[in-house]
Scaffold this motif. Structure first.
Motif, PDB file in Angstrom:
ATOM      1  N   VAL A 135       0.710  -1.271  -0.108  1.00  0.00           N
ATOM      2  CA  VAL A 135       0.127   0.030  -0.086  1.00  0.00           C
ATOM      3  C   VAL A 135       0.988   1.294  -0.097  1.00  0.00           C
ATOM      4  O   VAL A 135       1.826   1.228   0.777  1.00  0.00           O
ATOM      5  CB  VAL A 135      -0.986   0.098   1.290  1.00  0.00           C
ATOM      6  N   LEU A 136       0.719   2.237  -0.840  1.00  0.00           N
ATOM      7  CA  LEU A 136       1.161   3.409  -0.965  1.00  0.00           C
ATOM      8  C   LEU A 136       0.636   4.694  -0.452  1.00  0.00           C
ATOM      9  O   LEU A 136      -0.387   4.508  -0.790  1.00  0.00           O
ATOM     10  CB  LEU A 136       2.292   3.499  -2.524  1.00  0.00           C
ATOM     11  N   SER A 137       1.364   5.395   0.365  1.00  0.00           N
ATOM     12  CA  SER A 137       0.487   6.678   1.026  1.00  0.00           C
ATOM     13  C   SER A 137       1.312   7.827   0.682  1.00  0.00           C
ATOM     14  O   SER A 137       2.494   7.850   0.530  1.00  0.00           O
ATOM     15  CB  SER A 137       0.409   6.538   2.252  1.00  0.00           C
ATOM     16  N   TRP A 138       0.599   8.696   0.738  1.00  0.00           N
ATOM     17  CA  TRP A 138       1.096  10.362   0.682  1.00  0.00           C
ATOM     18  C   TRP A 138       0.874  10.841   2.084  1.00  0.00           C
ATOM     19  O   TRP A 138      -0.500  10.577   2.591  1.00  0.00           O
ATOM     20  CB  TRP A 138       0.811  11.118  -0.429  1.00  0.00           C
ATOM     21  N   TYR A 139       1.529  11.354   2.708  1.00  0.00           N
ATOM     22  CA  TYR A 139       1.492  12.063   4.272  1.00  0.00           C
ATOM     23  C   TYR A 139       1.998  13.477   4.094  1.00  0.00           C
ATOM     24  O   TYR A 139       2.768  13.634   3.082  1.00  0.00           O
ATOM     25  CB  TYR A 139       2.116  11.427   5.422  1.00  0.00           C
ATOM     26  N   ARG A 140       1.517  14.452   4.752  1.00  0.00           N
ATOM     27  CA  ARG A 140       2.207  15.459   5.082  1.00  0.00           C
ATOM     28  C   ARG A 140       2.373  16.066   6.458  1.00  0.00           C
ATOM     29  O   ARG A 140       1.720  15.721   7.166  1.00  0.00           O
ATOM     30  CB  ARG A 140       1.239  16.505   4.024  1.00  0.00           C
ATOM     31  N   GLN A 141       3.151  17.034   6.550  1.00  0.00           N
ATOM     32  CA  GLN A 141       3.643  17.638   7.861  1.00  0.00           C
ATOM     33  C   GLN A 141       3.718  19.114   7.411  1.00  0.00           C
ATOM     34  O   GLN A 141       4.858  19.530   6.998  1.00  0.00           O
ATOM     35  CB  GLN A 141       4.507  17.129   8.467  1.00  0.00           C
ATOM     36  N   ALA A 142       2.938  19.980   8.193  1.00  0.00           N
ATOM     37  CA  ALA A 142       2.991  21.265   8.242  1.00  0.00           C
ATOM     38  C   ALA A 142       3.674  21.782   9.558  1.00  0.00           C
ATOM     39  O   ALA A 142       3.914  21.056  10.546  1.00  0.00           O
ATOM     40  CB  ALA A 142       1.730  22.121   8.165  1.00  0.00           C
ATOM     41  N   PRO A 143       4.338  22.964   9.376  1.00  0.00           N
ATOM     42  CA  PRO A 143       5.292  23.370  10.551  1.00  0.00           C
ATOM     43  C   PRO A 143       4.327  23.240  11.774  1.00  0.00           C
ATOM     44  O   PRO A 143       3.278  23.984  11.820  1.00  0.00           O
ATOM     45  CB  PRO A 143       5.584  24.768  10.308  1.00  0.00           C
ATOM     46  N   GLY A 144       4.663  22.781  12.958  1.00  0.00           N
ATOM     47  CA  GLY A 144       3.751  22.930  14.321  1.00  0.00           C
ATOM     48  C   GLY A 144       3.033  21.757  14.357  1.00  0.00           C
ATOM     49  O   GLY A 144       2.219  21.844  15.397  1.00  0.00           O
ATOM     50  N   LYS A 145       2.773  21.147  13.228  1.00  0.00           N
ATOM     51  CA  LYS A 145       1.741  20.057  13.247  1.00  0.00           C
ATOM     52  C   LYS A 145       2.292  18.631  13.022  1.00  0.00           C
ATOM     53  O   LYS A 145       3.298  18.418  12.721  1.00  0.00           O
ATOM     54  CB  LYS A 145       0.576  20.444  12.217  1.00  0.00           C
ATOM     55  N   GLU A 146       1.307  17.688  13.382  1.00  0.00           N
ATOM     56  CA  GLU A 146       1.619  16.251  13.387  1.00  0.00           C
ATOM     57  C   GLU A 146       1.509  15.966  11.962  1.00  0.00           C
ATOM     58  O   GLU A 146       0.964  16.682  10.989  1.00  0.00           O
ATOM     59  CB  GLU A 146       0.304  15.543  14.149  1.00  0.00           C
ATOM     60  N   ARG A 147       2.176  15.102  11.535  1.00  0.00           N
ATOM     61  CA  ARG A 147       2.232  14.564  10.131  1.00  0.00           C
ATOM     62  C   ARG A 147       0.631  13.641  10.102  1.00  0.00           C
ATOM     63  O   ARG A 147       0.239  13.120  10.875  1.00  0.00           O
ATOM     64  CB  ARG A 147       3.231  13.380  10.001  1.00  0.00           C
ATOM     65  N   GLU A 148       0.343  13.879   9.032  1.00  0.00           N
ATOM     66  CA  GLU A 148      -1.242  13.471   8.668  1.00  0.00           C
ATOM     67  C   GLU A 148      -1.220  12.915   7.493  1.00  0.00           C
ATOM     68  O   GLU A 148      -0.539  13.101   6.210  1.00  0.00           O
ATOM     69  CB  GLU A 148      -2.320  14.560   8.601  1.00  0.00           C
ATOM     70  N   LEU A 149      -2.099  11.987   7.290  1.00  0.00           N
ATOM     71  CA  LEU A 149      -2.221  11.027   5.956  1.00  0.00           C
ATOM     72  C   LEU A 149      -3.140  11.905   4.848  1.00  0.00           C
ATOM     73  O   LEU A 149      -4.193  12.677   5.325  1.00  0.00           O
ATOM     74  CB  LEU A 149      -3.131   9.794   6.297  1.00  0.00           C
ATOM     75  N   VAL A 150      -2.652  11.848   3.747  1.00  0.00           N
ATOM     76  CA  VAL A 150      -3.449  12.801   2.808  1.00  0.00           C
ATOM     77  C   VAL A 150      -3.997  11.638   1.968  1.00  0.00           C
ATOM     78  O   VAL A 150      -5.229  11.939   1.660  1.00  0.00           O
ATOM     79  CB  VAL A 150      -2.368  13.345   1.885  1.00  0.00           C
ATOM     80  N   ALA A 151      -3.653  10.743   1.439  1.00  0.00           N
ATOM     81  CA  ALA A 151      -4.158   9.693   0.615  1.00  0.00           C
ATOM     82  C   ALA A 151      -3.286   8.200   0.737  1.00  0.00           C
ATOM     83  O   ALA A 151      -2.135   8.449   0.869  1.00  0.00           O
ATOM     84  CB  ALA A 151      -4.414   9.859  -0.713  1.00  0.00           C
ATOM     85  N   TYR A 152      -4.008   7.195   0.368  1.00  0.00           N
ATOM     86  CA  TYR A 152      -3.435   6.002   0.009  1.00  0.00           C
ATOM     87  C   TYR A 152      -4.097   5.161  -1.009  1.00  0.00           C
ATOM     88  O   TYR A 152      -5.121   5.498  -1.361  1.00  0.00           O
ATOM     89  CB  TYR A 152      -3.224   5.071   1.332  1.00  0.00           C
ATOM     90  N   ILE A 153      -3.270   4.449  -1.686  1.00  0.00           N
ATOM     91  CA  ILE A 153      -3.804   3.496  -2.580  1.00  0.00           C
ATOM     92  C   ILE A 153      -3.213   2.038  -2.391  1.00  0.00           C
ATOM     93  O   ILE A 153      -1.966   1.676  -1.915  1.00  0.00           O
ATOM     94  CB  ILE A 153      -3.287   3.953  -4.080  1.00  0.00           C
ATOM     95  N   THR A 154      -4.086   1.201  -2.620  1.00  0.00           N
ATOM     96  CA  THR A 154      -3.813  -0.460  -2.479  1.00  0.00           C
ATOM     97  C   THR A 154      -2.761  -0.805  -3.474  1.00  0.00           C
ATOM     98  O   THR A 154      -2.660  -0.266  -4.660  1.00  0.00           O
ATOM     99  CB  THR A 154      -4.893  -1.096  -2.174  1.00  0.00           C
TER     100      THR A 154
END
Length: 118
Positions: free
Chosen positions: A32-51
């Motif tokens: 499973v491949l995913s994209w996450y993102r992390q903004a300054p001062g924030k937790e890393r969050e899931l953007v999307a994933y694909i099986t």
């Protein structure tokens, strides 16, 4: 194992960017491949994933209708097409791989910066 992201940059609000992640060192189509993102001062969050076969895609509510995740198992790449970008999309974007969507990410890329600003 290597995941290398590319395609980040500076874009104006309403603009588009396409991120790409090139993978090597593991059986790409089994993950499973995913994209996450992390903004300054924030937790890393899931953007999307694909099986693995590309049959299922899941998106964060904040990007639904604007972002599209896709993969090419022949080229070992996963892309994130980002349209109608907003300043809140500004973050470092990371590619991640795991054998199943219910487990933690096993492999991470180094990240690519996306900045949305006028």
């Amino acid at each position: 194992v290597q995941l290398v992201e590319s395609g980040g940059g500076l874009v104006q609000p309403g603009g588009s960017l396409r991120l790409s992640c090139a993978a090597s060192g593991f059986t790409f189509s089994s993950y499973v491949l995913s994209w996450y993102r992390q903004a300054p001062g924030k937790e890393r969050e899931l953007v999307a994933y694909i099986t693995g076969a590309g049959t299922n895609r899941v998106y964060a509510d904040s990007v639904k209708g604007r972002f599209t995740i896709s993969r090419d198992n022949g080229k070992n790449t996963v892309d994130l097409q980002m349209n109608n970008l907003k300043p809140d999309d500004t973050a470092v974007y990371y590619c991640g791989a795991r054998r199943h969507y219910l487990i933690d990410i096993q492999y991470w890329g180094q990240g690519t910066q996306v900045t949305v600003s006028s």
